[in-house]
Design a protein around this motif. Structure first.
Motif, mmCIF file in Angstrom:
data_model
loop_
_atom_site.group_PDB
_atom_site.id
_atom_site.type_symbol
_atom_site.label_atom_id
_atom_site.label_comp_id
_atom_site.label_asym_id
_atom_site.label_seq_id
_atom_site.Cartn_x
_atom_site.Cartn_y
_atom_site.Cartn_z
ATOM 1 N N LYS A 142 0.854 -1.185 0.000
ATOM 2 C CA LYS A 142 0.000 0.000 0.000
ATOM 3 C C LYS A 142 0.890 1.234 0.000
ATOM 4 O O LYS A 142 1.902 1.261 0.709
ATOM 5 C CB LYS A 142 -0.892 0.014 1.245
ATOM 6 N N PRO A 143 0.519 2.250 -0.776
ATOM 7 C CA PRO A 143 1.335 3.470 -0.764
ATOM 8 C C PRO A 143 1.518 3.981 0.667
ATOM 9 O O PRO A 143 0.583 4.006 1.457
ATOM 10 C CB PRO A 143 0.521 4.452 -1.605
ATOM 11 N N TRP A 144 2.748 4.330 0.965
ATOM 12 C CA TRP A 144 3.106 4.820 2.288
ATOM 13 C C TRP A 144 3.124 6.338 2.206
ATOM 14 O O TRP A 144 3.965 6.915 1.544
ATOM 15 C CB TRP A 144 4.465 4.254 2.660
ATOM 16 N N ASN A 145 2.162 6.963 2.855
ATOM 17 C CA ASN A 145 1.983 8.410 2.756
ATOM 18 C C ASN A 145 2.414 9.113 4.031
ATOM 19 O O ASN A 145 1.633 9.778 4.688
ATOM 20 C CB ASN A 145 0.524 8.740 2.431
ATOM 21 N N LEU A 146 3.671 8.972 4.359
ATOM 22 C CA LEU A 146 4.223 9.667 5.521
ATOM 23 C C LEU A 146 4.297 11.158 5.210
ATOM 24 O O LEU A 146 4.754 11.536 4.131
ATOM 25 C CB LEU A 146 5.619 9.121 5.824
ATOM 26 N N PRO A 147 3.819 12.026 6.122
ATOM 27 C CA PRO A 147 3.930 13.467 5.860
ATOM 28 C C PRO A 147 5.380 13.850 5.557
ATOM 29 O O PRO A 147 6.307 13.418 6.227
ATOM 30 C CB PRO A 147 3.462 14.102 7.180
ATOM 31 N N GLY A 166 5.599 10.128 -7.730
ATOM 32 C CA GLY A 166 6.919 10.115 -8.325
ATOM 33 C C GLY A 166 7.809 9.068 -7.696
ATOM 34 O O GLY A 166 7.545 8.563 -6.603
ATOM 35 N N ARG A 167 8.826 8.738 -8.391
ATOM 36 C CA ARG A 167 9.758 7.720 -7.937
ATOM 37 C C ARG A 167 11.059 8.372 -7.489
ATOM 38 O O ARG A 167 11.330 9.516 -7.820
ATOM 39 C CB ARG A 167 10.010 6.730 -9.055
ATOM 40 N N GLU A 178 -0.255 1.142 -11.056
ATOM 41 C CA GLU A 178 -0.912 2.440 -11.246
ATOM 42 C C GLU A 178 -0.405 3.498 -10.278
ATOM 43 O O GLU A 178 -0.723 4.668 -10.402
ATOM 44 C CB GLU A 178 -2.438 2.293 -11.124
ATOM 45 N N VAL A 179 0.386 3.085 -9.303
ATOM 46 C CA VAL A 179 0.894 4.017 -8.300
ATOM 47 C C VAL A 179 2.296 4.460 -8.703
ATOM 48 O O VAL A 179 3.203 3.651 -8.806
ATOM 49 C CB VAL A 179 0.933 3.349 -6.900
ATOM 50 N N VAL A 210 10.952 0.984 -3.148
ATOM 51 C CA VAL A 210 11.154 0.254 -4.397
ATOM 52 C C VAL A 210 11.812 1.189 -5.408
ATOM 53 O O VAL A 210 11.194 2.132 -5.904
ATOM 54 C CB VAL A 210 9.819 -0.307 -4.935
ATOM 55 N N THR A 211 13.083 0.928 -5.673
ATOM 56 C CA THR A 211 13.862 1.642 -6.680
ATOM 57 C C THR A 211 14.590 0.563 -7.480
ATOM 58 O O THR A 211 14.189 -0.594 -7.437
ATOM 59 C CB THR A 211 14.878 2.605 -6.020
ATOM 60 N N GLU A 212 15.673 0.929 -8.156
ATOM 61 C CA GLU A 212 16.475 -0.114 -8.802
ATOM 62 C C GLU A 212 17.095 -1.031 -7.744
ATOM 63 O O GLU A 212 17.433 -2.167 -8.019
ATOM 64 C CB GLU A 212 17.548 0.486 -9.719
#
Length: 129
Positions: A7-12, A18-19, A74-75, A110-112
């Motif tokens: 789940k997207p982590w939406n820490l303030p 964007g990545r 989609e995220v 999640v990056t390279e």
């Protein structure tokens, strides 16, 4: 095998879309993950953990091919909170569940390079000015 949920982590303070790219990790009194926003802005972003995380795993994205389909396409984001975490389940099992009631959770960047972090508190988000 668990079916992990990313789940997207939406820490303030984190970019909401964007990545990012992984730069490096440094250690001092805690741990700092050095990241850079993708795109033209390319600001440097740091995640500061005042205390070392309980556990951490870093692998190249190519070593996580079975997990990649679990990350929502989609995220447009690099930061995720992982529910039903296999890493957390392994940690609890291997420690004979002495920490199972502790408030620990699994974060994934999640990056390279794929960074999995088991911790008990959110990091502090810092942007380089």
């Amino acid at each position: 095998m668990n079916i992990q949920i990313f789940k997207p982590w939406n820490l303030p303070g984190l970019p909401t879309s964007g990545r990012v790219t992984f730069e490096r990790i440094s250690y001092g009194s805690g741990m700092r993950i050095h990241l850079r926003e993708a795109g033209e802005a390319g600001r440097y972003l740091y995640l500061d953990f005042p205390q070392l995380p309980t556990a951490m795993r870093i692998t190249n994205e190519s070593m996580r091919l079975a997990s990649l389909p679990l990350v929502p396409n989609e995220v447009e984001n690099s930061f995720f909170l992982v529910e039903d975490s296999e890493l957390l389940a392994w940690l609890n099992s291997d420690s004979l569940e002495i920490y199972k009631d502790d408030p620990i959770f699994h974060l994934a960047i999640v990056t390279e390079e794929w960074i999995d972090i088991i911790c008990n508190q959110n990091p502090v988000v810092v942007f380089e000015s």
